[in-house]
Design an enzyme around this catalytic site. Structure first.
Site, PDB file in Angstrom:
ATOM      1  CE  LYS A  99      55.012  12.483  61.795  1.00  0.00           C
ATOM      2  NZ  LYS A  99      53.792  13.240  61.465  1.00  0.00           N
ATOM      3  CD  GLN A 106      52.970  16.860  61.968  1.00  0.00           C
ATOM      4  OE1 GLN A 106      53.696  16.039  61.395  1.00  0.00           O
ATOM      5  NE2 GLN A 106      52.161  16.510  62.949  1.00  0.00           N
ATOM      6  CG  ASP A 118      49.817  11.345  57.103  1.00  0.00           C
ATOM      7  OD1 ASP A 118      50.498  10.613  57.846  1.00  0.00           O
ATOM      8  OD2 ASP A 118      49.886  12.591  57.107  1.00  0.00           O
TER       9      ASP A 118
END
Ligand code: NAD
Length: 297
Positions: free
Chosen positions: A52, A96, A119
């Site tokens: 990412k 994460q 997210d």
């Protein structure tokens, strides 16, 4: 003829379109910045985070890399989130998953500033999605919407069947499909671990989204001719390869391709789109934070 949907190519187009948005923000003196926070017991998480970060750097998005030891208290992670929330130079925050057992992931999500929640998992952002005015759409289902659009698959009036009801794929996918909006207007069925006679449901599908995390368990016999198959699954199975494993989807590609009008491969289908849509949300977050109107693809 079955169309093999090329997620790498569509993701490259999304990234190219985002580049001009990043450049226009940079021209106004603002560099988009994504903070990644890693405190994960899953060894694969480190790879995901570095992928990412690399994606961001290629586009000119700065990254802030925070790592915590697995035995640190939950409060240490909460303090980091609080600091990043307050930092005006940080546009997006990604913690994460998974986090260690002693950390309540729900609390993690609730502590991230919803404006920086790239997210799209904060309850406020989930609520907005369900209510029909999303701020940040979760990356995987949003990427699937883009893939379908790029493949000229119109969802309106179609039977969409989703296998899986997770917070990150199945549920938000269903909410996007039922919206009265482009990429929505589908008649949507959500199947899960307690669904009886799964094949009877999957055979109804004009569009099938498979996200159960079970290797190759949906085969051609469970599909009707002409279905568009979106395989979200990424499963490691033992194989005679250098790494000792290979990645397969939730769909048995060969038999499903015999029935489908279009199908995503694994890898190279949904995965690259998920990564591209994180960049999308980060650029969107930057525009919101810097109060700059950005043109998004
Ligand atoms: P999850 O484990 O959180 O959810 C799995 C879902 O499948 C559950 O809702 C469960 O009810 C359902 N399920 C389990 N057994 C079933 C059965 N026999 N019949 C019908 N439904 C059943 O998984 P997740 O996080 O949503 O991920 C699903 C898969 O997608 C995994 O392989 C994951 O690695 C992959 N994934 C890929 C991407 C991507 O970008 N390509 C992103 C997220 C997840």
């Amino acid at each position: 003829m079955t169309d093999r949907i090329d997620g790498e190519a569509v993701a490259a187009d999304v990234r190219a379109d985002l580049q001009s948005a990043v450049d226009s923000v940079a021209d106004r003196g603002h560099r988009p910045t994504l903070a990644t926070v890693l405190m994960s017991p899953d060894p694969a998480s480190e790879t995901y985070v570095s992928m990412k970060q690399r994606d961001c750097e290629e586009l000119g998005i700065d990254t802030r890399d925070v790592e915590l030891d697995l035995d640190e208290p939950a409060e240490a992670l909460f303090d980091v989130i609080e600091e990043l929330n307050r930092d005006d130079d940080v546009d997006g925050i990604l913690v994460q998953s998974p986090v260690p057992d002693h950390v309540d992931y729900r609390e993690v999500l609730e502590r991230i500033d919803p404006e920086k929640d790239v997210d799209g998992f904060h309850p406020e952002n989930v609520g907005r999605l369900v209510a029909g005015y999303p701020r940040y759409k979760p990356c995987t289902p949003h990427g699937i919407q883009k893939l379908l659009d790029a493949t000229d698959v119109d969802t309106e009036g179609k039977e969409a069947v989703i296998v899986g009801r997770s917070r990150i794929v199945g549920k938000p996918m269903a909410n996007l499909f039922i919206q009265k909006a482009p990429g929505g207007n589908a008649t949507t069925t959500v199947c899960h671990s307690r669904t009886e006679d799964l094949a009877a449901k999957t055979r109804r599908a004009d569009i099938l989204v498979a996200a159960a995390g079970i290797p190759e368990f949906i085969d051609g016999s469970m599909l009707s001719p002409g279905v568009v198959v979106i395989d979200v699954g990424i499963n490691r199975v033992d194989a005679d390869t250098e790494k000792g494993y290979e990645l397969v989807g939730d769909v048995d590609f060969e038999s499903a391709a015999g029935k489908a009008s279009a199908i995503t491969p694994v890898p190279g289908g949904v995965g690259p789109m998920t990564r591209a849509m994180l960049l999308y949300n980060t650029v969107k977050a930057t525009g919101r934070q810097a109060d700059i109107e950005v043109e998004l693809p």
